[in-house]
Design an enzyme around this catalytic site. Structure first.
Site, short mmCIF file in Angstrom:
data_model
loop_
_atom_site.label_atom_id
_atom_site.label_comp_id
_atom_site.label_asym_id
_atom_site.label_seq_id
_atom_site.Cartn_x
_atom_site.Cartn_y
_atom_site.Cartn_z
N ARG A 1 0.82 -1.21 0.00
CA ARG A 1 0.00 0.00 0.00
C ARG A 1 0.86 1.26 0.00
O ARG A 1 0.47 2.30 0.53
CB ARG A 1 -0.95 0.00 1.21
CG ARG A 1 -2.39 0.34 0.83
CD ARG A 1 -3.30 0.35 2.03
NE ARG A 1 -3.73 -0.98 2.42
CZ ARG A 1 -4.01 -1.35 3.66
NH1 ARG A 1 -3.90 -0.49 4.65
NH2 ARG A 1 -4.41 -2.56 3.92
N ARG B 1 -3.08 6.16 0.08
CA ARG B 1 -3.71 7.27 0.78
C ARG B 1 -2.78 8.09 1.66
O ARG B 1 -3.11 9.18 2.07
CB ARG B 1 -4.88 6.74 1.61
CG ARG B 1 -6.02 6.19 0.77
CD ARG B 1 -7.03 5.45 1.61
NE ARG B 1 -6.50 4.20 2.14
CZ ARG B 1 -7.15 3.40 2.97
NH1 ARG B 1 -8.36 3.74 3.38
NH2 ARG B 1 -6.60 2.29 3.40
N ARG C 1 -6.26 11.43 -7.36
CA ARG C 1 -7.47 10.60 -7.28
C ARG C 1 -8.73 11.41 -7.04
O ARG C 1 -9.84 10.87 -7.10
CB ARG C 1 -7.33 9.62 -6.10
CG ARG C 1 -6.71 8.26 -6.36
CD ARG C 1 -7.66 7.24 -6.97
NE ARG C 1 -9.01 7.24 -6.49
CZ ARG C 1 -9.46 6.63 -5.40
NH1 ARG C 1 -8.64 5.94 -4.65
NH2 ARG C 1 -10.73 6.68 -5.06
N ASP D 1 -6.68 -3.13 -7.34
CA ASP D 1 -7.41 -3.64 -6.18
C ASP D 1 -7.69 -5.11 -6.42
O ASP D 1 -7.84 -5.54 -7.58
CB ASP D 1 -8.73 -2.88 -5.99
CG ASP D 1 -9.41 -3.27 -4.67
OD1 ASP D 1 -9.12 -2.60 -3.66
OD2 ASP D 1 -10.19 -4.23 -4.66
N TYR E 1 -14.99 -12.36 0.18
CA TYR E 1 -15.76 -11.18 -0.24
C TYR E 1 -17.02 -11.60 -1.01
O TYR E 1 -18.10 -11.05 -0.80
CB TYR E 1 -14.91 -10.27 -1.13
CG TYR E 1 -14.00 -9.34 -0.37
CD1 TYR E 1 -14.51 -8.38 0.49
CD2 TYR E 1 -12.62 -9.42 -0.51
CE1 TYR E 1 -13.68 -7.52 1.19
CE2 TYR E 1 -11.77 -8.57 0.18
CZ TYR E 1 -12.30 -7.62 1.03
OH TYR E 1 -11.47 -6.78 1.73
#
Length: 357
Positions: free
Chosen positions: A40, A44, A53, A89, A164
């Protein structure tokens, strides 16, 4: 592992990155310094990421080669890491084959029609390169920019994708997943086998486009006991690794909370096993056994402490990893969103300096 072990663009690109510290560590060869990258890392915590983004949904970002290229390159420019990780992702291949899902801010992937019966398997058709043409385009752009810096492709492992799909979104206890796994083991096996084929196809696209290595993320597999992992998950993960073995690129396997599973995960076929922060590297090496490089494993939360504390904890990781056959320095999980980017830059420089030969 030959520099030209695969034909076509992948073989040529691998030749450019073959002697990089990251690739040498994957092959358990001597390195000029311990290579560093962060899970990651393209994300962010970087203000430039948030800016680029802005106003663009996550899945759309993953399907725009210009954005993927810029976001993937940002941490390489800023932190001087030894490898780039392809920005994507784990649900991208599922979206690409038509599964009705979206990534909801603050929640994560949400699946409209969870898989609970055999009829629901019809959602999962084969993945073709045309389904993810934007991946091929983005990796072509990236390898041209990265030069001798390896690009790591990645995919979600069958168990995590299944969790998921069965839960319908993120889950703390995986009750629907485990109910299906225990209650209908044949359907579960068929689901994971189908996901293994989709995952392998997605990794092949990335390798053939020029990725120098690949990582399989099994984010939720720490929810299982070793016996359940061996019986219900290991065969599917092994199928993925086996499907891409002929390319000769390093294969990395990582999961969270997997201290009790490290030995079994090592058997799945990866060349490098990722270790979270709960198990020291020397103990992880004992559990995994010989013949594998290891990756990890500073606690991501340590980066919020003082510079002295970060360096002291980094020294502990490096000391525990001393003498390993191959070590890639990483965090024990992904970079936390509010991490100070300067702390990451300093950490890379510190590891490089401390381990320089």
């Amino acid at each position: 592992m030959s520099a030209n072990s695969s034909q076509g663009p992948a073989g040529r690109q691998n030749a450019a990155t073959y002697d990089s510290p990251f690739m040498k560590a994957c092959r358990r060869e001597a390195v000029p310094h311990t290579p560093v990258w962060f899970m990651r890392q393209a994300g962010r915590s970087l203000p430039e990421y948030r800016k680029v983004r802005e106003g663009t949904a996550m899945l759309e970002s993953c399907m725009r080669p210009d954005l993927v290229t810029e976001i993937t390159l940002q941490p390489v420019r800023r932190h001087n890491v030894d490898a780039a990780i392809y920005f994507s992702d784990i649900v991208v291949p599922l979206k690409a084959i038509g599964v009705d899902l979206d990534i909801k801010p603050g929640i994560g992937p949400v699946v409209e029609n969870p898989i609970r019966s055999r009829a629901d398997l019809a959602q999962l058709r084969d993945l073709t390169p045309e389904d993810v043409h934007y991946v091929t385009e983005a990796i072509g752009m990236l390898t041209g920019e990265l030069g001798a810096t390896p690009l790591i492709g990645f995919a979600g492992a069958p168990f995590t994708l299944a969790s998921y799909l069965v839960e319908g979104g993120p889950s703390r206890n995986h009750e629907h997943t485990k109910a299906l796994m225990y209650g209908d083991p044949q359907l579960w096996a068929d689901l994971l086998d189908r996901l293994a084929e989709i995952t392998a196809a997605f990794l092949k696209v990335q390798i053939e486009a020029g990725a120098s290595a690949v990582q399989l993320f099994d984010s939720w597999v720490g929810a299982l006991s070793p016996a359940d992992y061996r019986r219900s998950v290991l065969p599917a993960s092994a199928k993925v690794f086996d499907a891409v073995a002929s390319y000769g690129v390093p294969r990395i396997h990582f999961g969270v909370g997997t201290g009790e599973l490290l030995g079994a995960m090592g058997e799945a076929g990866a060349d490098v096993v990722g270790v979270d922060w709960r198990v020291p590297m020397d103990e992880a090496a004992r559990r995994v056994g010989p013949g594998k490089a290891l990756q990890g494993n500073l606690d991501p939360a340590v980066l919020f402490s003082t510079r002295e504390a970060v360096e002291a904890k980094t020294d502990e990781v490096l000391a525990a990893a001393k003498g390993l056959e191959g070590h890639i320095f990483n965090l024990g999980h992904g970079v936390l969103p509010t991490t100070d980017p300067e702390a990451l830059t300093r950490l890379v420089e510190y590891v490089h300096t401390r381990t320089a030969v």
